[in-house]
Design a protein around this motif. Structure first.
Motif, PDB file in Angstrom:
ATOM      1  N   THR A  79      45.340  37.258  44.805  1.00  0.00           N
ATOM      2  CA  THR A  79      46.490  37.615  45.641  1.00  0.00           C
ATOM      3  C   THR A  79      47.032  36.417  46.417  1.00  0.00           C
ATOM      4  OG1 THR A  79      44.944  38.345  47.363  1.00  0.00           O
ATOM      5  CG2 THR A  79      45.860  40.040  45.910  1.00  0.00           C
ATOM      6  N   GLN A  80      46.162  35.427  46.693  1.00  0.00           N
ATOM      7  CA  GLN A  80      46.592  34.274  47.479  1.00  0.00           C
ATOM      8  C   GLN A  80      46.294  32.933  46.826  1.00  0.00           C
ATOM      9  OE1 GLN A  80      44.755  34.984  51.393  1.00  0.00           O
ATOM     10  NE2 GLN A  80      46.803  35.399  52.176  1.00  0.00           N
ATOM     11  N   HIS A  81      45.658  32.938  45.668  1.00  0.00           N
ATOM     12  CA  HIS A  81      45.287  31.679  45.030  1.00  0.00           C
ATOM     13  C   HIS A  81      45.744  31.678  43.566  1.00  0.00           C
ATOM     14  CE1 HIS A  81      42.379  32.218  48.357  1.00  0.00           C
ATOM     15  NE2 HIS A  81      42.494  30.906  48.485  1.00  0.00           N
ATOM     16  N   PRO A  82      46.004  30.495  43.009  1.00  0.00           N
ATOM     17  CA  PRO A  82      46.309  30.400  41.570  1.00  0.00           C
ATOM     18  C   PRO A  82      45.096  30.837  40.740  1.00  0.00           C
ATOM     19  CG  PRO A  82      46.931  28.387  42.727  1.00  0.00           C
ATOM     20  CD  PRO A  82      46.125  29.192  43.695  1.00  0.00           C
ATOM     21  N   TRP A  83      45.364  31.343  39.556  1.00  0.00           N
ATOM     22  CA  TRP A  83      44.287  31.835  38.689  1.00  0.00           C
ATOM     23  C   TRP A  83      43.524  30.649  38.099  1.00  0.00           C
ATOM     24  CZ3 TRP A  83      41.465  35.833  38.073  1.00  0.00           C
ATOM     25  CH2 TRP A  83      40.738  36.031  36.907  1.00  0.00           C
ATOM     26  N   PRO A  84      42.195  30.550  38.322  1.00  0.00           N
ATOM     27  CA  PRO A  84      41.457  29.349  37.911  1.00  0.00           C
ATOM     28  C   PRO A  84      40.669  29.487  36.608  1.00  0.00           C
ATOM     29  CG  PRO A  84      40.163  30.556  39.511  1.00  0.00           C
ATOM     30  CD  PRO A  84      41.384  31.389  39.227  1.00  0.00           C
ATOM     31  N   LEU A  85      40.594  30.694  36.019  1.00  0.00           N
ATOM     32  CA  LEU A  85      39.644  30.924  34.926  1.00  0.00           C
ATOM     33  C   LEU A  85      40.283  30.928  33.538  1.00  0.00           C
ATOM     34  CD1 LEU A  85      37.420  33.701  36.560  1.00  0.00           C
ATOM     35  CD2 LEU A  85      37.037  31.226  36.492  1.00  0.00           C
ATOM     36  N   GLY A  86      41.556  30.649  33.440  1.00  0.00           N
ATOM     37  CA  GLY A  86      42.190  30.564  32.129  1.00  0.00           C
ATOM     38  C   GLY A  86      42.707  31.890  31.618  1.00  0.00           C
ATOM     39  N   SER A 109      42.041  33.552  28.729  1.00  0.00           N
ATOM     40  CA  SER A 109      41.116  34.480  28.080  1.00  0.00           C
ATOM     41  C   SER A 109      40.490  35.431  29.093  1.00  0.00           C
ATOM     42  CB  SER A 109      40.020  33.702  27.340  1.00  0.00           C
ATOM     43  OG  SER A 109      40.580  32.899  26.332  1.00  0.00           O
ATOM     44  N   TRP A 110      40.017  34.876  30.206  1.00  0.00           N
ATOM     45  CA  TRP A 110      39.421  35.706  31.246  1.00  0.00           C
ATOM     46  C   TRP A 110      40.462  36.631  31.862  1.00  0.00           C
ATOM     47  CZ3 TRP A 110      35.230  37.621  33.411  1.00  0.00           C
ATOM     48  CH2 TRP A 110      33.983  37.064  33.109  1.00  0.00           C
ATOM     49  N   CYS A 111      41.657  36.128  32.055  1.00  0.00           N
ATOM     50  CA  CYS A 111      42.721  36.941  32.646  1.00  0.00           C
ATOM     51  C   CYS A 111      43.030  38.143  31.768  1.00  0.00           C
ATOM     52  CB  CYS A 111      43.978  36.092  32.853  1.00  0.00           C
ATOM     53  SG  CYS A 111      45.385  37.007  33.531  1.00  0.00           S
ATOM     54  N   ASN A 112      43.219  37.906  30.478  1.00  0.00           N
ATOM     55  CA  ASN A 112      43.530  39.009  29.568  1.00  0.00           C
ATOM     56  C   ASN A 112      42.378  39.991  29.444  1.00  0.00           C
ATOM     57  OD1 ASN A 112      46.279  38.597  28.105  1.00  0.00           O
ATOM     58  ND2 ASN A 112      45.400  36.560  28.184  1.00  0.00           N
ATOM     59  N   ALA A 113      41.145  39.489  29.475  1.00  0.00           N
ATOM     60  CA  ALA A 113      39.981  40.374  29.407  1.00  0.00           C
ATOM     61  C   ALA A 113      39.923  41.280  30.635  1.00  0.00           C
ATOM     62  CB  ALA A 113      38.705  39.548  29.287  1.00  0.00           C
ATOM     63  N   LEU A 114      40.132  40.695  31.820  1.00  0.00           N
ATOM     64  CA  LEU A 114      40.094  41.488  33.047  1.00  0.00           C
ATOM     65  C   LEU A 114      41.252  42.470  33.120  1.00  0.00           C
ATOM     66  CD1 LEU A 114      39.076  38.709  35.600  1.00  0.00           C
ATOM     67  CD2 LEU A 114      37.681  40.653  34.878  1.00  0.00           C
ATOM     68  N   LEU A 115      42.427  42.048  32.647  1.00  0.00           N
ATOM     69  CA  LEU A 115      43.566  42.969  32.608  1.00  0.00           C
ATOM     70  C   LEU A 115      43.285  44.160  31.696  1.00  0.00           C
ATOM     71  CD1 LEU A 115      46.558  40.464  32.447  1.00  0.00           C
ATOM     72  CD2 LEU A 115      46.057  42.056  34.299  1.00  0.00           C
ATOM     73  N   SER A 116      42.651  43.880  30.555  1.00  0.00           N
ATOM     74  CA  SER A 116      42.308  44.958  29.632  1.00  0.00           C
ATOM     75  C   SER A 116      41.325  45.933  30.265  1.00  0.00           C
ATOM     76  CB  SER A 116      41.714  44.370  28.342  1.00  0.00           C
ATOM     77  OG  SER A 116      42.651  43.553  27.677  1.00  0.00           O
ATOM     78  N   VAL A 117      40.312  45.384  30.946  1.00  0.00           N
ATOM     79  CA  VAL A 117      39.321  46.239  31.609  1.00  0.00           C
ATOM     80  C   VAL A 117      39.973  47.069  32.705  1.00  0.00           C
ATOM     81  CG1 VAL A 117      37.257  46.236  33.062  1.00  0.00           C
ATOM     82  CG2 VAL A 117      37.368  44.750  31.065  1.00  0.00           C
ATOM     83  N   TYR A 118      40.824  46.420  33.492  1.00  0.00           N
ATOM     84  CA  TYR A 118      41.448  47.122  34.621  1.00  0.00           C
ATOM     85  C   TYR A 118      42.355  48.262  34.149  1.00  0.00           C
ATOM     86  CZ  TYR A 118      44.544  48.115  38.514  1.00  0.00           C
ATOM     87  OH  TYR A 118      45.272  48.767  39.470  1.00  0.00           O
ATOM     88  N   SER A 122      51.193  31.466  32.597  1.00  0.00           N
ATOM     89  CA  SER A 122      51.279  31.778  34.013  1.00  0.00           C
ATOM     90  C   SER A 122      50.052  31.290  34.754  1.00  0.00           C
ATOM     91  CB  SER A 122      51.424  33.302  34.200  1.00  0.00           C
ATOM     92  OG  SER A 122      51.421  33.624  35.563  1.00  0.00           O
ATOM     93  N   LYS A 123      50.278  30.837  35.991  1.00  0.00           N
ATOM     94  CA  LYS A 123      49.160  30.417  36.837  1.00  0.00           C
ATOM     95  C   LYS A 123      48.644  31.566  37.686  1.00  0.00           C
ATOM     96  CE  LYS A 123      50.711  25.604  37.159  1.00  0.00           C
ATOM     97  NZ  LYS A 123      51.106  24.499  38.067  1.00  0.00           N
ATOM     98  N   SER A 124      49.143  32.761  37.420  1.00  0.00           N
ATOM     99  CA  SER A 124      48.719  33.930  38.167  1.00  0.00           C
ATOM    100  C   SER A 124      48.149  34.966  37.208  1.00  0.00           C
ATOM    101  CB  SER A 124      49.895  34.525  38.943  1.00  0.00           C
ATOM    102  OG  SER A 124      49.508  35.693  39.612  1.00  0.00           O
ATOM    103  N   CYS A 125      47.373  35.879  37.767  1.00  0.00           N
ATOM    104  CA  CYS A 125      46.838  36.980  36.975  1.00  0.00           C
ATOM    105  C   CYS A 125      47.029  38.265  37.782  1.00  0.00           C
ATOM    106  CB  CYS A 125      45.352  36.745  36.668  1.00  0.00           C
ATOM    107  SG  CYS A 125      44.686  37.830  35.374  1.00  0.00           S
ATOM    108  N   PHE A 126      47.121  39.382  37.094  1.00  0.00           N
ATOM    109  CA  PHE A 126      47.389  40.680  37.721  1.00  0.00           C
ATOM    110  C   PHE A 126      48.774  40.711  38.364  1.00  0.00           C
ATOM    111  CE2 PHE A 126      42.743  40.347  37.805  1.00  0.00           C
ATOM    112  CZ  PHE A 126      42.389  41.546  37.197  1.00  0.00           C
ATOM    113  N   ARG A 127      49.640  39.792  37.967  1.00  0.00           N
ATOM    114  CA  ARG A 127      51.003  39.771  38.470  1.00  0.00           C
ATOM    115  C   ARG A 127      51.971  39.542  37.309  1.00  0.00           C
ATOM    116  NH1 ARG A 127      52.208  38.802  43.839  1.00  0.00           N
ATOM    117  NH2 ARG A 127      54.087  37.729  43.177  1.00  0.00           N
TER     118      ARG A 127
END
Length: 338
Positions: free
Chosen positions: A106-113, A115-124, A188-193
């Motif tokens: 919510t306040q920081h750029p996404w640091p994990l790349g 693959s992790w972003c898409n995996a977490l989005l899928s889980v969520y 994107s440098k963000s995730c969940f957005r």
């Protein structure tokens, strides 16, 4: 004369193309400006989400840990209720796993790349729609038990409940694998957005079939259960039936509170983006949607009401509560058919 006519013709050709060149340049500028607007963050929304998600994570972890202990280690008999609650519990635990990442991003750029972003989005998102589907199954199961008590003996069984939940998980996992990586988020440098003003058709499909349709089914089943219970109300069972009706109404209200703003926000955002509205309006609707999305996560904690008040077996297996209190609670519980 011929040379002059040629020069005049060339001048007219160039000037006729100037409006197109200007409009295309303006469009490029507006798109760039809109992209920057979509990337800006709303401090009020950030504070709201951080506070809300932190509370959901803390209380959700406590409540779901208690539920894991009871359903996995204290209960021995498999019933329809236990099957549904175990699937709902696993779905809630998946959501809890994603919350620390959502709070950070919510306040920081996404640091994990990516693959992790898409995996977490899928889980969520898989958790969100699986939870909705399982809650709908619980309502349908109660509807069958109350409306058709004789046929329910053959229609309801733990094995059939497990099969229905298995089909739901298989369908949503297959859909996520089919969709694959979300190309709109790779750079994107963000995730969940969502940082683009382009509408996503998949968001509309998931909202209609994953939220709105189950909501209609849930409202129908809950209404029919309440009407049927009122018809069965007698002097001896008046207090117990009123308690059962209150529980059904509470569960329906919780579902609407969590998922109605989420689904409405998703549809409104899709419509606003599809008609090409002003970028500032799209950004405003996006911020509202993020707040509504945070409200939907409260369901992770409010599912505990199902654990505590719908599952009669839950209370019968909690040894931490004094026996006198258990008897009092059991006296207030709805009939086992609920």
């Amino acid at each position: 004369m011929d040379r002059r006519n040629i020069q005049v013709g060339d001048y007219m050709a160039v000037t006729s193309k100037l409006p197109n060149l200007v409009s295309s340049t303006t469009a490029i500028y507006n798109n760039t400006n809109c992209s920057e607007i979509m990337k800006t963050r709303n401090p009020k929304v950030e504070i709201f989400l951080i506070t809300l998600l932190t509370c959901v994570f803390i209380f959700g972890t406590i409540f779901n840990s208690l539920a894991v202990w009871v359903f996995c280690f204290k209960m021995k008999k498999w019933t329809e209720t236990r099957v549904f609650m175990m699937n709902l519990l696993f779905s809630d635990c998946c959501l809890l796993f994603t919350l620390p990442f959502r709070i950070y991003t919510t306040q920081h750029p996404w640091p994990l790349g990516d693959s992790w972003c898409n995996a977490l989005l899928s889980v969520y998102f898989m958790n969100t729609y699986v939870s909705i589907a399982v809650i709908t199954l619980i309502s349908m199961d109660r509807y069958v038990a109350i409306k058709f008590p004789i046929k329910a003996r053959t229609l309801r069984s733990p094995r059939k409940a497990a099969l229905a939940c298995g089909i739901i998980w298989l369908v949503y996992i297959t859909i996520r694998l089919y969709l694959g990586l979300d190309t709109d988020r790779r750079l994107s440098k963000s995730c969940f957005r969502k940082e683009t003003e382009k509408p996503l058709n998949r968001a509309l499909y998931f909202t209609v079939f994953g939220t709105c349709l189950p909501m209609v089914i849930l409202i129908f089943c809950s209404t029919q259960i309440i009407l049927t219970l009122k018809k069965k109300m007698s002097v001896n069972k008046k207090k117990k039936i009123k308690k059962s009706i209150s529980i059904v109404k509470t569960n329906l209200a919780i579902f609407l509170f969590c998922f109605l703003p989420f689904s409405t926000g998703n549809i409104v955002r899709f419509v606003i983006e599809s008609i090409g509205s002003d970028c500032s309006l799209i950004k405003f609707i996006n911020d509202i949607f993020y707040a509504a999305q945070g409200l939907s996560d409260i369901n992770c904690c409010l599912d505990s009401i199902c654990y505590y008040f719908v599952a009669k077996e839950f209370w019968e297996n909690i040894s931490l509560i004094p026996k006198l209190k258990i008897q009092l609670i059991k006296g207030q519980m709805p009939e086992s058919s609920l």
